[in-house]
Design an enzyme around this catalytic site. Structure first.
Site, PDB file in Angstrom:
ATOM      1  N   LYS A 201       0.864  -1.184   0.000  1.00  0.00           N
ATOM      2  CA  LYS A 201       0.000   0.000   0.000  1.00  0.00           C
ATOM      3  C   LYS A 201       0.902   1.235   0.000  1.00  0.00           C
ATOM      4  O   LYS A 201       1.954   1.238   0.649  1.00  0.00           O
ATOM      5  CB  LYS A 201      -0.875  -0.037   1.263  1.00  0.00           C
ATOM      6  CG  LYS A 201      -1.895   1.078   1.388  1.00  0.00           C
ATOM      7  CD  LYS A 201      -2.730   0.887   2.671  1.00  0.00           C
ATOM      8  CE  LYS A 201      -3.830   1.918   2.814  1.00  0.00           C
ATOM      9  NZ  LYS A 201      -4.647   1.706   4.045  1.00  0.00           N
TER      10      LYS A 201
ATOM     11  N   SER B  55      -9.599   1.695   3.091  1.00  0.00           N
ATOM     12  CA  SER B  55      -8.726   2.477   2.230  1.00  0.00           C
ATOM     13  C   SER B  55      -7.682   1.638   1.491  1.00  0.00           C
ATOM     14  O   SER B  55      -7.071   2.125   0.549  1.00  0.00           O
ATOM     15  CB  SER B  55      -8.022   3.548   3.057  1.00  0.00           C
ATOM     16  OG  SER B  55      -7.163   2.944   4.020  1.00  0.00           O
TER      17      SER B  55
ATOM     18  N   SER C 276      -9.768  -0.790   7.221  1.00  0.00           N
ATOM     19  CA  SER C 276      -9.204  -0.676   5.878  1.00  0.00           C
ATOM     20  C   SER C 276      -8.465  -1.886   5.326  1.00  0.00           C
ATOM     21  O   SER C 276      -8.094  -1.887   4.152  1.00  0.00           O
ATOM     22  CB  SER C 276      -8.271   0.529   5.799  1.00  0.00           C
ATOM     23  OG  SER C 276      -9.044   1.691   5.700  1.00  0.00           O
TER      24      SER C 276
END
Ligand code: GLN
Length: 486
Positions: free
Chosen positions: A76, A151, A175
């Site tokens: 990420k 997210s 997330s």
């Protein structure tokens, strides 16, 4: 190769059936060919990956390979990576190249894994749909008109699409678990303090935690083995031994006590999601578990408490982006005040600004006790709910999200987006671990079963999740998108 687990690919590398160079170039080609339609990566580091793959093959030839040497994965874009842009999904950091690696990144490198690049995400990890990214929304490989969740939506979509066998995410209020659920993969949020936050761009420091996203619980166990542990550079990481999480995967579940929190099966839960979760619970009964209803009475207050605490911490963490030291700087500032104001006005997106404003307000003199102190007291009660429940049961189960993935653009007002997190957010407030595993479909879109345990119960969660995956095949199903681009 794209449908294989980390465990299977590691075995193929070990037997010599495959080289890391073959594997790495295969995944890079898939990304190159098809990520145009998903937008799951912000940065692809093809050249660096190929040279790391060559080094991994050499290490193997020299007899120096570990379990994960030569396995490609993705990070990420919230993990700081030396020499590679770390944007955190924000225009503010579009030009930011960190001078060091996050501890998680260092550990994954030391284990011989190969990063193919940095995945898309909601700006500063604020969001539940990945629509808040400066780099554009990510699409769900199961249905290109659906969101992948957020997210860590880029990481989830990339794994589901077969661009990488695993990826790293972070979870502040859901997330990892919610995008894993939306994309039909497995995602683990460890106990707060289990994994170092050093070098992970801070959103809400008392809630943020990194964890693995992969096809299976077994793969998550392999990756957690690598990233877990104390780090002197993160004073909130816990000095506690790291077990081999793969060793207990096959422990039998007979006698396991499962609690179903009644607050997780109430209004707003999609009936098909509920059905899939209840079917999953039946699988556990067939494996010898017993099930009872429990109550987490303060669940209702979790979203309000979170949306005071997280923005408060964010407003403080994000004050460092001032246009002076790093990140976006406005053109020709008139004076220092103008430099701060315009750099921040230009660099941050709408949702980030909203949260900075909320946080600044709740922390301001005169409001602090009414909001922040009160939210912290509520947090304590929420934590106690879980601890009380774990006196009676071993694990809790419920849906990861009240609905399957919703359509892109469907949630226009922020509050309806915040309500998405109803089943995940209390877990971060309490600091306990949680995992989402694929458990069927609702309206053709994946459903995630969420399993929660007490602090540091990761080995148990992975065992419980793995046994489900031995008895079902939801986790082996791939979206047509992954096959069409094979
Ligand atoms: N959706 C939640 C938020 O917007 C959680 C995000 C996260 O876990 N990073 O804050």
């Amino acid at each position: 190769m794209h449908d294989k687990t980390v465990t299977q690919l590691a075995a193929a590398l070990k037997s010599g059936e495959l080289s890391s160079r073959e594997l790495t170039s295969h995944f890079l080609q898939r990304i190159e060919k098809a990520d145009g339609s998903l937008n799951s990566f912000i940065t692809v580091t093809a050249e660096q990956a190929m040279s790391q793959a060559a080094a991994a093959d050499k290490a193997r030839a020299d007899g120096k390979a570990g379990k994960l040497t030569g396995i490609p994965l993705a990070l990420k874009d919230i993990f700081c990576t030396q020499d590679v842009k770390t944007s955190c999904g924000s225009k503010m950091l579009d030009n930011f190249i960190a001078p060091y690696n996050a501890t998680v990144v260092e550990k994954l490198r030391a284990a011989g894994t190969i990063s193919l690049g940095k995945t898309n995400m909601d700006e500063f990890a604020m969001g539940s749909s990945n629509e808040n990214s400066h780099y554009g929304a990510v699409k769900n490989p199961w249905d290109l008109s659906a969101v992948p969740g957020g997210s860590s939506g880029g990481s989830a979509a990339a794994v589901a699409a077969g661009f990488v066998p695993a990826a790293m995410g972070t979870d502040t209020g859901g997330s990892i678990r919610q995008p894993a659920a939306f994309c039909g993969i497995t995602g683990l949020k460890p106990t707060y303090g289990r994994v170092s936050r050093y070098g992970i761009i801070a959103y809400a420091s008392s809630l943020d935690q990194a964890g693995p996203m992969a096809r299976t619980a077994e793969d998550c166990a392999l990756l957690l083995n690598v990233i877990a542990g104390h780090d002197v550079r993160d004073s909130t990481s816990v000095a506690r031994g790291v077990p081999d999480y793969t060793e207990t995967l096959n422990a039998p579940l007979s006698g396991l006590k499962i609690g179903l929190p009644k607050e997780y099966f109430g209004d707003g839960l999609d009936p098909e999601v509920e059905k899939a979760v209840r079917e999953a619970v039946k699988v556990y009964e067939s494996l010898g578990a017993t099930v009872r209803e429990v109550s987490l009475p303060h669940t209702h207050y979790a979203i309000p408490a979170y949306y005071v605490i997280a923005p408060a911490e964010a407003s403080s963490n994000l004050s460092r982006y001032d246009g002076v030291r790093f990140g976006h700087r406005c053109d020709s500032p008139l004076d220092l005040q103008d430099l701060y104001t315009r750099s921040r006005a230009e660099g941050f997106g709408e949702e980030v600004k909203r949260r900075i404003l909320i946080g600044t307000h709740t922390l301001s003199e005169g409001f602090f006790d009414a909001y922040y102190t009160k939210a912290q007291k509520v947090r304590r009660l929420i934590r106690q709910d879980f601890l009380d429940a774990f006196e009676d049961v071993d694990v809790l189960m419920g849906p990861a999200s009240p609905t399957p993935a919703f359509d892109l653009g469907a949630k226009k007002d922020p509050v309806s987006m915040y309500l998405q997190d109803i089943y995940t957010i209390a877990v971060n407030l309490a600091g306990i671990p949680g995992i989402s595993v694929p458990a069927g479909f609702a309206g053709g879109r994946p459903v995630g079963l969420q399993i929660l345990g007490t602090h540091f119960a990761e080995a148990q969660l992975l065992n419980v999740a793995h046994q489900f995956q031995q008895a079902t095949d939801w986790h082996t199903q791939l979206p047509a998108f992954a096959e069409e681009n094979a």
